[in-house]
Design a protein around this motif. Structure first.
Motif, PDB file in Angstrom:
ATOM      1  N   GLY A 187      41.470  42.106  27.014  1.00  0.00           N
ATOM      2  CA  GLY A 187      40.252  41.352  27.279  1.00  0.00           C
ATOM      3  C   GLY A 187      40.478  40.054  28.034  1.00  0.00           C
ATOM      4  O   GLY A 187      39.505  39.429  28.463  1.00  0.00           O
ATOM      5  N   SER A 188      41.722  39.634  28.190  1.00  0.00           N
ATOM      6  CA  SER A 188      42.006  38.429  28.959  1.00  0.00           C
ATOM      7  C   SER A 188      41.967  38.756  30.457  1.00  0.00           C
ATOM      8  O   SER A 188      41.859  39.925  30.850  1.00  0.00           O
ATOM      9  N   THR A 189      42.025  37.721  31.269  1.00  0.00           N
ATOM     10  CA  THR A 189      41.977  37.931  32.713  1.00  0.00           C
ATOM     11  C   THR A 189      43.124  37.194  33.395  1.00  0.00           C
ATOM     12  O   THR A 189      43.716  36.260  32.843  1.00  0.00           O
ATOM     13  N   LYS A 190      43.399  37.617  34.610  1.00  0.00           N
ATOM     14  CA  LYS A 190      44.438  36.990  35.430  1.00  0.00           C
ATOM     15  C   LYS A 190      43.976  36.986  36.877  1.00  0.00           C
ATOM     16  O   LYS A 190      43.510  38.005  37.396  1.00  0.00           O
ATOM     17  N   ASN A 191      44.096  35.839  37.536  1.00  0.00           N
ATOM     18  CA  ASN A 191      43.708  35.744  38.931  1.00  0.00           C
ATOM     19  C   ASN A 191      44.757  36.370  39.840  1.00  0.00           C
ATOM     20  O   ASN A 191      45.963  36.244  39.600  1.00  0.00           O
ATOM     21  N   VAL A 192      44.296  37.029  40.873  1.00  0.00           N
ATOM     22  CA  VAL A 192      45.174  37.471  41.954  1.00  0.00           C
ATOM     23  C   VAL A 192      44.601  36.928  43.252  1.00  0.00           C
ATOM     24  O   VAL A 192      43.393  36.971  43.482  1.00  0.00           O
ATOM     25  N   VAL A 193      45.473  36.386  44.087  1.00  0.00           N
ATOM     26  CA  VAL A 193      45.038  35.797  45.350  1.00  0.00           C
ATOM     27  C   VAL A 193      45.822  36.417  46.492  1.00  0.00           C
ATOM     28  O   VAL A 193      46.855  37.075  46.307  1.00  0.00           O
ATOM     29  N   TYR A 194      45.312  36.211  47.679  1.00  0.00           N
ATOM     30  CA  TYR A 194      45.901  36.777  48.887  1.00  0.00           C
ATOM     31  C   TYR A 194      47.383  36.410  49.001  1.00  0.00           C
ATOM     32  O   TYR A 194      47.758  35.255  48.859  1.00  0.00           O
ATOM     33  N   GLY A 195      48.194  37.419  49.273  1.00  0.00           N
ATOM     34  CA  GLY A 195      49.632  37.192  49.386  1.00  0.00           C
ATOM     35  C   GLY A 195      50.246  37.716  50.654  1.00  0.00           C
ATOM     36  O   GLY A 195      51.454  37.918  50.718  1.00  0.00           O
ATOM     37  N   GLY A 196      49.436  37.960  51.679  1.00  0.00           N
ATOM     38  CA  GLY A 196      49.963  38.428  52.950  1.00  0.00           C
ATOM     39  C   GLY A 196      49.449  39.815  53.308  1.00  0.00           C
ATOM     40  O   GLY A 196      48.782  40.480  52.515  1.00  0.00           O
ATOM     41  N   SER A 197      49.762  40.250  54.511  1.00  0.00           N
ATOM     42  CA  SER A 197      49.352  41.575  54.971  1.00  0.00           C
ATOM     43  C   SER A 197      50.532  42.278  55.603  1.00  0.00           C
ATOM     44  O   SER A 197      51.576  41.667  55.878  1.00  0.00           O
ATOM     45  N   ASN A 198      50.355  43.579  55.863  1.00  0.00           N
ATOM     46  CA  ASN A 198      51.447  44.332  56.494  1.00  0.00           C
ATOM     47  C   ASN A 198      51.420  44.208  58.009  1.00  0.00           C
ATOM     48  O   ASN A 198      52.313  44.727  58.687  1.00  0.00           O
ATOM     49  N   GLY A 199      50.420  43.545  58.550  1.00  0.00           N
ATOM     50  CA  GLY A 199      50.371  43.310  59.983  1.00  0.00           C
ATOM     51  C   GLY A 199      49.922  44.487  60.821  1.00  0.00           C
ATOM     52  O   GLY A 199      49.907  44.400  62.053  1.00  0.00           O
ATOM     53  N   HIS A 200      49.524  45.580  60.183  1.00  0.00           N
ATOM     54  CA  HIS A 200      49.075  46.743  60.946  1.00  0.00           C
ATOM     55  C   HIS A 200      47.630  46.557  61.406  1.00  0.00           C
ATOM     56  O   HIS A 200      46.866  45.775  60.839  1.00  0.00           O
ATOM     57  N   LYS A 201      47.250  47.322  62.413  1.00  0.00           N
ATOM     58  CA  LYS A 201      45.904  47.249  62.959  1.00  0.00           C
ATOM     59  C   LYS A 201      44.868  47.613  61.908  1.00  0.00           C
ATOM     60  O   LYS A 201      45.047  48.550  61.134  1.00  0.00           O
ATOM     61  N   TYR A 202      43.774  46.864  61.901  1.00  0.00           N
ATOM     62  CA  TYR A 202      42.694  47.160  60.965  1.00  0.00           C
ATOM     63  C   TYR A 202      41.717  48.159  61.576  1.00  0.00           C
ATOM     64  O   TYR A 202      41.303  48.024  62.729  1.00  0.00           O
ATOM     65  N   LEU A 228      39.368  45.244  46.314  1.00  0.00           N
ATOM     66  CA  LEU A 228      39.999  43.947  46.073  1.00  0.00           C
ATOM     67  C   LEU A 228      40.599  43.428  47.377  1.00  0.00           C
ATOM     68  O   LEU A 228      40.507  42.237  47.693  1.00  0.00           O
ATOM     69  N   GLN A 229      41.184  44.320  48.161  1.00  0.00           N
ATOM     70  CA  GLN A 229      41.735  43.926  49.450  1.00  0.00           C
ATOM     71  C   GLN A 229      40.641  43.513  50.420  1.00  0.00           C
ATOM     72  O   GLN A 229      40.838  42.617  51.245  1.00  0.00           O
ATOM     73  N   VAL A 230      39.495  44.151  50.326  1.00  0.00           N
ATOM     74  CA  VAL A 230      38.361  43.771  51.170  1.00  0.00           C
ATOM     75  C   VAL A 230      37.986  42.313  50.928  1.00  0.00           C
ATOM     76  O   VAL A 230      37.708  41.560  51.850  1.00  0.00           O
ATOM     77  N   GLN A 231      38.017  41.888  49.663  1.00  0.00           N
ATOM     78  CA  GLN A 231      37.644  40.520  49.321  1.00  0.00           C
ATOM     79  C   GLN A 231      38.786  39.533  49.523  1.00  0.00           C
ATOM     80  O   GLN A 231      38.559  38.351  49.721  1.00  0.00           O
ATOM     81  N   GLY A 232      40.028  40.001  49.413  1.00  0.00           N
ATOM     82  CA  GLY A 232      41.170  39.127  49.616  1.00  0.00           C
ATOM     83  C   GLY A 232      41.596  38.352  48.391  1.00  0.00           C
ATOM     84  O   GLY A 232      42.600  37.637  48.422  1.00  0.00           O
ATOM     85  N   SER A 233      40.849  38.461  47.284  1.00  0.00           N
ATOM     86  CA  SER A 233      41.153  37.737  46.058  1.00  0.00           C
ATOM     87  C   SER A 233      40.271  38.299  44.971  1.00  0.00           C
ATOM     88  O   SER A 233      39.231  38.900  45.249  1.00  0.00           O
ATOM     89  N   GLY A 234      40.661  38.116  43.716  1.00  0.00           N
ATOM     90  CA  GLY A 234      39.836  38.633  42.625  1.00  0.00           C
ATOM     91  C   GLY A 234      40.455  38.317  41.286  1.00  0.00           C
ATOM     92  O   GLY A 234      41.300  37.432  41.151  1.00  0.00           O
ATOM     93  N   ARG A 235      40.041  39.086  40.287  1.00  0.00           N
ATOM     94  CA  ARG A 235      40.533  38.848  38.937  1.00  0.00           C
ATOM     95  C   ARG A 235      40.831  40.178  38.258  1.00  0.00           C
ATOM     96  O   ARG A 235      40.080  41.143  38.394  1.00  0.00           O
ATOM     97  N   LEU A 236      41.942  40.199  37.529  1.00  0.00           N
ATOM     98  CA  LEU A 236      42.334  41.380  36.774  1.00  0.00           C
ATOM     99  C   LEU A 236      41.779  41.264  35.363  1.00  0.00           C
ATOM    100  O   LEU A 236      41.993  40.254  34.686  1.00  0.00           O
ATOM    101  N   LEU A 237      41.087  42.298  34.907  1.00  0.00           N
ATOM    102  CA  LEU A 237      40.620  42.375  33.534  1.00  0.00           C
ATOM    103  C   LEU A 237      41.630  43.199  32.750  1.00  0.00           C
ATOM    104  O   LEU A 237      41.771  44.402  32.960  1.00  0.00           O
ATOM    105  N   LEU A 238      42.385  42.526  31.882  1.00  0.00           N
ATOM    106  CA  LEU A 238      43.524  43.137  31.204  1.00  0.00           C
ATOM    107  C   LEU A 238      43.091  43.868  29.933  1.00  0.00           C
ATOM    108  O   LEU A 238      42.006  43.621  29.406  1.00  0.00           O
ATOM    109  N   PRO A 239      43.927  44.778  29.431  1.00  0.00           N
ATOM    110  CA  PRO A 239      43.544  45.589  28.274  1.00  0.00           C
ATOM    111  C   PRO A 239      43.154  44.790  27.037  1.00  0.00           C
ATOM    112  O   PRO A 239      42.336  45.248  26.236  1.00  0.00           O
TER     113      PRO A 239
END
Length: 374
Positions: free
Chosen positions: A208-223, A195-206
């Motif tokens: 059956g519904s879904t929830k979007n998650v989007v990029y919210g920042g990074s820790n600033g460490h070297k990749y 999910l971090q590789v893509q930077g955004s995605g969707r949560l599939l909840l127990p």
């Protein structure tokens, strides 16, 4: 996906800055589209003659309208006379990009009936005959918005300003656990990593519904590229390197997960959202229409024509030919004429994005009246 700037840069987990993995959680099927040519050599006609919704994996050009309108909204704040980009020997202004989008928007109904209008109304300026074409997609992962034994791995929001802990400290040292930064909990730590590789995605909840998650920042460490780490350790061969192969390695060797993931101290945080995935331009991305680019070379709102191969799906099938109109709406660690195609969600999107790394011809479309009024 906002900004995919950090999320997409994690795509270097494969090859400097490239495509992405599949997830184990259920994902929606890719919307039904017209068939594409069976092989890259299936049609040797010029672009203006063979481009169509079918060669772009979309149902109709009309489906591009929301993305076009979003680009127009973005360009409305740009000084029309200022330089936007240089393509070949042609300098284009923001006003010319806006005029081009307006012309494309006005032609959509007719284009579905007669794609050759693209040749009549637009100049196709060559940007690159060997641009890099890669892909990314929207992963769906099994998760819960409340703590549960079946979902042991936290998904964190950013802890705010200041120095942030490394991946090893967060994932394996509990540096943020129990401090109120959890926004959800996932079944799989590897799902979170991808999910971090893509930077955004969707949560599939127990339920059956879904929830979007989007990029919210990074820790600033070297990749540090995990794919490169695995190759250098001798765990996978260079020629095998794909996101699916990396996922299989972790599945087959769970005892090595901590050691390998800890080699990459960079970490991406998320936030819950009502819609997504969101690109760097701030708009929802459209499969096989939105693309991530280097804004210094191909700025947001640029209309691109791309012609190149896509991996055949299912695996082992003949390659497909992608010939389509894309809109620059996202960014990442692309440089120059690297185009990263958003493939949507689902098994096909994950597979093609995870294996896509090919040269492609790249044009910038400009409305003829825009060039005439320079």
């Amino acid at each position: 996906m906002k900004h995919l700037a950090a999320g997409l840069c994690l795509l270097a987990v494969l090859w400097a800055c490239a495509p992405s993995p599949s997830v184990t959680a259920p994902a929606p099927a890719t919307p039904a589209v017209a068939a594409v040519p069976a092989t890259p050599a299936a049609d040797g006609r010029p672009w203006q003659e063979r481009i169509s919704p079918a060669t772009q994996n979309i149902a109709a050009y009309e489906s591009m309208r929301p993305a076009i309108r979003a680009c127009l909204t973005h360009l409305a704040g740009k000084p029309p006379g200022d330089t936007a980009m240089l393509v070949g020997n042609t300098v284009l202004t923001w006003g010319q990009l806006k005029t081009t989008l307006e012309r494309l928007d006005s032609l959509l109904p007719e284009l579905d009936r007669d794609p050759t209008l693209l040749a009549a109304h637009f100049t196709w300026i060559t940007a690159d005959e060997n641009a890099l074409l890669t892909g990314y997609y929207e992963p769906w992962i099994e998760a819960s918005l409340a703590p549960h034994p079946d979902y042991p791995h936290p998904i964190y929001r950013s802890p705010g300003k200041g120095k942030k802990p490394s991946r090893a400290a967060i994932d394996f040292g509990g540096a943020l656990r129990g401090k109120g930064y959890e926004i959800a909990w996932a079944k799989s730590l590897i799902d979170i990593f991808f999910l971090q590789v893509q930077g955004s995605g969707r949560l599939l909840l127990p339920d059956g519904s879904t929830k979007n998650v989007v990029y919210g920042g990074s820790n600033g460490h070297k990749y540090v590229a995990v794919g490169r780490v695995l190759v250098e350790r001798g765990d996978i061969a260079e020629e095998e390197k794909s996101m699916q192969r990396i996922r299989r390695f972790f599945t087959e060797h769970p005892e090595k997960t901590q050691e390998v993931l800890s080699k990459n101290p960079s970490y991406i945080f998320f936030k819950l959202a009502e819609k997504g995935p969101i690109g760097g331009m701030g708009t929802v991305l459209t499969p096989y229409v939105s693309a991530a680019t280097d804004p210094s070379a191909l700025p947001y709102g640029t209309v691109l024509a791309v012609d190149g191969p896509l991996p055949g799906f299912p695996e082992g099938g003949p390659p497909e030919r992608f010939t389509g109109l894309l809109l620059a709406q996202d960014t990442g660690c692309m440089q120059g004429h690297h185009v990263d195609l958003f493939c949507g969600a689902g098994e096909r999107a994950a597979f093609q994005a995870g294996h896509m790394k090919d040269p492609a011809a790249l044009r910038v479309l400009v409305a003829r009246e825009a060039l005439a009024t320079r």
